[in-house]
Design an enzyme around this catalytic site. Structure first.
Site, PDB file in Angstrom:
ATOM      1  N   ASN A 151       0.814  -1.239   0.000  1.00 58.94           N
ATOM      2  CA  ASN A 151       0.000   0.000   0.000  1.00 58.94           C
ATOM      3  C   ASN A 151       0.837   1.273   0.000  1.00 58.94           C
ATOM      4  O   ASN A 151       0.489   2.244  -0.662  1.00 58.94           O
ATOM      5  CB  ASN A 151      -1.008  -0.019   1.159  1.00 58.94           C
ATOM      6  CG  ASN A 151      -0.358  -0.183   2.503  1.00 58.94           C
ATOM      7  OD1 ASN A 151       0.718  -0.769   2.618  1.00 58.94           O
ATOM      8  ND2 ASN A 151      -0.981   0.324   3.532  1.00 58.94           N
ATOM      9  N   GLY A 227       1.805  -5.945   7.228  1.00 60.57           N
ATOM     10  CA  GLY A 227       0.948  -6.619   6.259  1.00 60.57           C
ATOM     11  C   GLY A 227      -0.342  -7.058   6.922  1.00 60.57           C
ATOM     12  O   GLY A 227      -0.754  -6.501   7.943  1.00 60.57           O
ATOM     13  N   GLU A 249       3.260  -5.145  12.374  1.00 59.35           N
ATOM     14  CA  GLU A 249       2.310  -4.029  12.202  1.00 59.35           C
ATOM     15  C   GLU A 249       1.244  -4.520  11.244  1.00 59.35           C
ATOM     16  O   GLU A 249       1.506  -4.705  10.055  1.00 59.35           O
ATOM     17  CB  GLU A 249       3.060  -2.807  11.665  1.00 59.35           C
ATOM     18  CG  GLU A 249       2.361  -1.504  12.005  1.00 59.35           C
ATOM     19  CD  GLU A 249       1.330  -1.116  10.971  1.00 59.35           C
ATOM     20  OE1 GLU A 249       0.139  -1.445  11.191  1.00 59.35           O
ATOM     21  OE2 GLU A 249       1.705  -0.527   9.955  1.00 59.35           O
ATOM     22  N   CYS A 283      -3.398   1.479   6.436  1.00 57.02           N
ATOM     23  CA  CYS A 283      -3.852   0.800   7.658  1.00 57.02           C
ATOM     24  C   CYS A 283      -4.431   1.784   8.661  1.00 57.02           C
ATOM     25  O   CYS A 283      -5.151   1.389   9.566  1.00 57.02           O
ATOM     26  CB  CYS A 283      -2.714  -0.011   8.264  1.00 57.02           C
ATOM     27  SG  CYS A 283      -1.221   0.956   8.520  1.00 57.02           S
ATOM     28  N   GLU A 461       7.131   0.645  16.046  1.00 60.94           N
ATOM     29  CA  GLU A 461       8.172   1.165  15.181  1.00 60.94           C
ATOM     30  C   GLU A 461       8.349   2.650  15.519  1.00 60.94           C
ATOM     31  O   GLU A 461       7.615   3.209  16.318  1.00 60.94           O
ATOM     32  CB  GLU A 461       7.758   0.994  13.721  1.00 60.94           C
ATOM     33  CG  GLU A 461       7.522  -0.463  13.354  1.00 60.94           C
ATOM     34  CD  GLU A 461       7.267  -0.669  11.862  1.00 60.94           C
ATOM     35  OE1 GLU A 461       6.146  -0.422  11.408  1.00 60.94           O
ATOM     36  OE2 GLU A 461       8.216  -1.076  11.166  1.00 60.94           O
TER      37      GLU A 461
HETATM   38  O1  TXE Z   1      -0.935  -8.886   2.583  1.00 60.25           O
HETATM   39  P1  TXE Z   1       0.132  -9.931   3.021  1.00 60.25           P
HETATM   40  P2  TXE Z   1      -1.852  -8.908   1.294  1.00 60.25           P
HETATM   41  C1  TXE Z   1      -4.236  -6.093   4.876  1.00 60.25           C
HETATM   42  C2  TXE Z   1      -5.402  -5.704   3.997  1.00 60.25           C
HETATM   43  C3  TXE Z   1      -5.254  -6.607   2.836  1.00 60.25           C
HETATM   44  C4  TXE Z   1      -4.780  -7.877   3.528  1.00 60.25           C
HETATM   45  C5  TXE Z   1      -4.045  -8.828   2.645  1.00 60.25           C
HETATM   46  O2  TXE Z   1      -6.616  -5.975   4.649  1.00 60.25           O
HETATM   47  O3  TXE Z   1      -6.440  -6.813   2.149  1.00 60.25           O
HETATM   48  O4  TXE Z   1      -3.919  -7.415   4.527  1.00 60.25           O
HETATM   49  O5  TXE Z   1      -3.082  -8.128   1.868  1.00 60.25           O
HETATM   50  C6  TXE Z   1       4.473 -11.121   2.516  1.00 60.25           C
HETATM   51  N1  TXE Z   1       5.924 -15.406   4.899  1.00 60.25           N
HETATM   52  N2  TXE Z   1      -3.069  -5.264   4.704  1.00 60.25           N
HETATM   53  O6  TXE Z   1      -2.319 -10.272   0.922  1.00 60.25           O
HETATM   54  O7  TXE Z   1      -0.073 -11.221   2.336  1.00 60.25           O
HETATM   55  C7  TXE Z   1       3.976 -10.629   1.181  1.00 60.25           C
HETATM   56  O8  TXE Z   1       4.716 -11.184   0.130  1.00 60.25           O
HETATM   57  C8  TXE Z   1       6.554 -14.241   4.774  1.00 60.25           C
HETATM   58  C9  TXE Z   1      -2.788  -4.358   5.771  1.00 60.25           C
HETATM   59  O9  TXE Z   1      -1.170  -8.190   0.248  1.00 60.25           O
HETATM   60  O10 TXE Z   1       0.177  -9.918   4.502  1.00 60.25           O
HETATM   61  C10 TXE Z   1       4.157  -9.127   1.344  1.00 60.25           C
HETATM   62  O11 TXE Z   1       5.513  -8.774   1.127  1.00 60.25           O
HETATM   63  N3  TXE Z   1       6.048 -13.193   4.121  1.00 60.25           N
HETATM   64  C11 TXE Z   1      -1.512  -3.725   5.639  1.00 60.25           C
HETATM   65  C12 TXE Z   1       3.786  -8.925   2.820  1.00 60.25           C
HETATM   66  O12 TXE Z   1       3.952 -10.186   3.439  1.00 60.25           O
HETATM   67  C13 TXE Z   1       4.819 -13.318   3.601  1.00 60.25           C
HETATM   68  C14 TXE Z   1      -0.877  -3.532   4.359  1.00 60.25           C
HETATM   69  C15 TXE Z   1       2.352  -8.450   3.050  1.00 60.25           C
HETATM   70  O13 TXE Z   1       1.472  -9.321   2.403  1.00 60.25           O
HETATM   71  C16 TXE Z   1       4.093 -14.512   3.718  1.00 60.25           C
HETATM   72  C17 TXE Z   1      -1.236  -4.525   3.384  1.00 60.25           C
HETATM   73  C18 TXE Z   1       4.702 -15.595   4.399  1.00 60.25           C
HETATM   74  N4  TXE Z   1       4.095 -16.784   4.552  1.00 60.25           N
HETATM   75  C19 TXE Z   1      -2.310  -5.322   3.579  1.00 60.25           C
HETATM   76  N5  TXE Z   1       2.903 -14.352   3.090  1.00 60.25           N
HETATM   77  C20 TXE Z   1      -1.080  -2.749   6.669  1.00 60.25           C
HETATM   78  N6  TXE Z   1      -1.017  -3.150   7.926  1.00 60.25           N
HETATM   79  O14 TXE Z   1      -0.776  -1.623   6.338  1.00 60.25           O
HETATM   80  C21 TXE Z   1       2.884 -13.090   2.599  1.00 60.25           C
HETATM   81  N7  TXE Z   1       4.055 -12.472   2.889  1.00 60.25           N
END
Ligand code: TXE
Length: 480
Positions: A151, A227, A249, A283, A461
């Site tokens: 994002n 994430g 986070e 977020c 953070e």
């Molecule tokens: O996030 P992911 P996604 C929320 C938001 C969104 C949902 C899913 O609701 O719809 O999360 O988004 C890495 N081991 N937020 O699917 O999967 C992945 O490659 C290690 C909130 O895009 O959590 C990426 O680099 N790493 C948020 C990162 O994790 C892994 C911002 C985030 O991806 C992994 C974004 C694994 N097993 C989405 N699986 C915020 N807090 O700001 C995935 N990744």
């Protein structure tokens, strides 16, 4: 087609198994570059480079380390146009936002920690009556892992990397596979700034393979992750048996509490931003809006009018307020929430549909959407939608506002609009969240702790909190 490469040991390289992932431009729906689908071997190479670089980087003079980070900060600004364009194309966010917020903030992250590390002091305790003095060393951890989302791609990537490097660690970092471009460009900037080889290694790839290899690596002893909450929980489970240090986070479903005694115009303009900035994909967005009943009807009218005036369009167009959502699957996910509005007891007051932008018919565009709800337990107010969709609902008393704010599994941030000091302080104290804004939103001071409670994660953070996370305290006791 442009191929994004890994940045390992100070050089760009292709993934060892030569496997690639399509990278889409969300404004056109077309594939415009390829990124590495890195394997365990690529991650291991990145780890080896980081391990080799660690002894020298961790013992280099503080001033030298600080100078290099400051140089990275200034090179990011020198490349503002290149990076902002890349971010807008890769992510779908308006160029104006990337130019005014994302890229300047990526630079500030390096600049801030270049200076913060020179002020980072350790504690000393004199043990009275025992003729002893204790002091605490703050040693870097070693090789650390940084994993960031799509994002705010460069903004959040550097928010982790800068403090990790400032504290003397070496890094294996993975940006989101959905938005890899600016992290790729950062490699070159780091080389130009004189960052020694292997100090920062950037490996691209999918979460469940490349990311998984980082979190499973037994010698990467700390992971800083931003994430989704489900991914955060998975990382916590995987890391627990190895006793890794974790900063997570995660998601948010933040309340925006609006009282009749607020500064109305300021509240309205800011609420528009906190609802729809970055297509609602922050977020910290205030996606649950609760309004004191006495101004509810007026607010509805004014908020809809302002939302209608937002310009939705191609990210590179300077007029655009709302760009494209980040990916087709995310667009569908957000839309699926709008589709259940009625069955969840909601009424769509504005928006609710896809938008076709002329010349960009296959882009991932969605109307900013306002849904009135009658029950804060519905899925629309309980689950993180992470798009340009807000729910609105009236309340009558302060205690009702407080209980609505806390009635959710998340606890990242909250915004309170009132000019009553007692009320705002009471709510600030009792709302379950890591960050409270009173009469503002997303006003950031990088010295302050950033992070959430409940399902929004663990750890903080920012400022010295980040430097504490990326160092291991060691107490030394001297008896004299
Ligand atoms: O996030 P992911 P996604 C929320 C938001 C969104 C949902 C899913 O609701 O719809 O999360 O988004 C890495 N081991 N937020 O699917 O999967 C992945 O490659 C290690 C909130 O895009 O959590 C990426 O680099 N790493 C948020 C990162 O994790 C892994 C911002 C985030 O991806 C992994 C974004 C694994 N097993 C989405 N699986 C915020 N807090 O700001 C995935 N990744």
């Amino acid at each position: 087609m442009k191929k994004i490469e890994n940045y390992i040991n100070g050089e760009y390289s292709t993934p060892i198994e030569n496997r690639w992932i399509d990278n889409y431009n969300p404004s056109t729906g077309e594939i415009y570059s390829l990124l590495p689908n890195s394997s365990v071997t690529d991650v291991q190479m990145a780890y080896e480079a980081a391990k080799t670089a660690f002894p020298s980087w961790s013992t280099t003079s503080l001033q030298h380390r600080s100078d290099i980070l400051a140089k990275i900060a200034s090179l990011i600004i020198e490349n503002l146009e290149l990076l902002a364009n890349a971010e807008a194309i890769d992510n779908g966010k308006p160029l104006s936002l990337a130019t005014s917020v994302d890229i300047p903030r990526a630079s500030s992250n390096f600049d801030f920690f270049a200076h913060a590390i020179t002020q980072f002091a350790s504690e000393a305790h004199e043990s009275m009556g025992q003729n002893a003095i204790n002091f605490t060393l703050r040693n870097p951890i070693g090789v650390v892992g940084c994993i960031s989302p799509w994002n705010l791609p460069l903004y959040l990537f550097t928010w982790k990397i800068a403090p990790a490097l400032a504290a003397g660690n070496t890094v294996v970092a993975k940006p989101s596979e959905i938005t890899p471009m600016t992290a790729y460009l950062l490699g070159d900037i780091c080389t130009k700034a004189g960052l020694p080889k292997g100090v920062l290694n950037i490996v691209h790839g999918l979460g469940n393979t490349t990311g998984q290899a980082i979190i499973e690596h037994p010698d990467i002893k700390a992971i800083s992750f931003t994430g989704g909450t489900a991914t955060g929980a998975h990382i916590a489970k995987t890391a627990a048996p190895m006793f890794k240090k974790l900063s997570l986070e995660l998601g948010g479903k933040n309340p925006n509490l609006i009282f009749a005694d607020c500064d109305y115009e300021k509240m309205l303009t800011t609420t528009l931003r906190s609802s729809f900035a970055n297509q609602g994909q922050i977020c910290l967005c205030g996606s649950r809006i609760f309004i004191e009943r006495t101004i509810y009807d007026q607010f509805k009218k004014d908020f809809i009018k302002k939302t209608k005036a937002l310009k939705i369009g191609e990210p590179l167009n300077k007029e655009t307020n709302i760009g494209a959502l980040v990916s087709k699957s995310h667009l569908e996910k957000v839309k699926s929430y709008i589709d259940i509005a009625e069955q969840e007891g909601g009424t769509i007051l504005y928006g609710g549909d896809y938008i076709t932008v002329k010349g960009y018919e296959n882009g991932y565009y969605l109307q900013p959407t306002i849904i009135e709800v009658t029950d804060s337990n519905c899925r629309l107010t309980q689950e993180e939608i992470f798009g340009p969709v807000v729910t609105i609902m009236p309340f009558d008393t302060d205690d009702q506002a407080l209980s609505l704010a806390n009635n959710v599994r998340y606890g990242l941030s909250a915004t309170i609009w009132t000019n009553n000091l007692n009320r705002s302080m009471y709510l600030a104290k009792h709302i379950q969240a890591g960050i409270i804004w009173i009469n503002t939103w997303m006003m950031r001071d990088l010295r302050t702790p950033f992070g959430g409670v409940k399902d929004s994660g663990i750890g903080r953070e920012g400022g010295f909190e980040a430097l504490r996370f990326f160092t291991e305290p060691k107490n030394v006791c001297i008896h004299y």
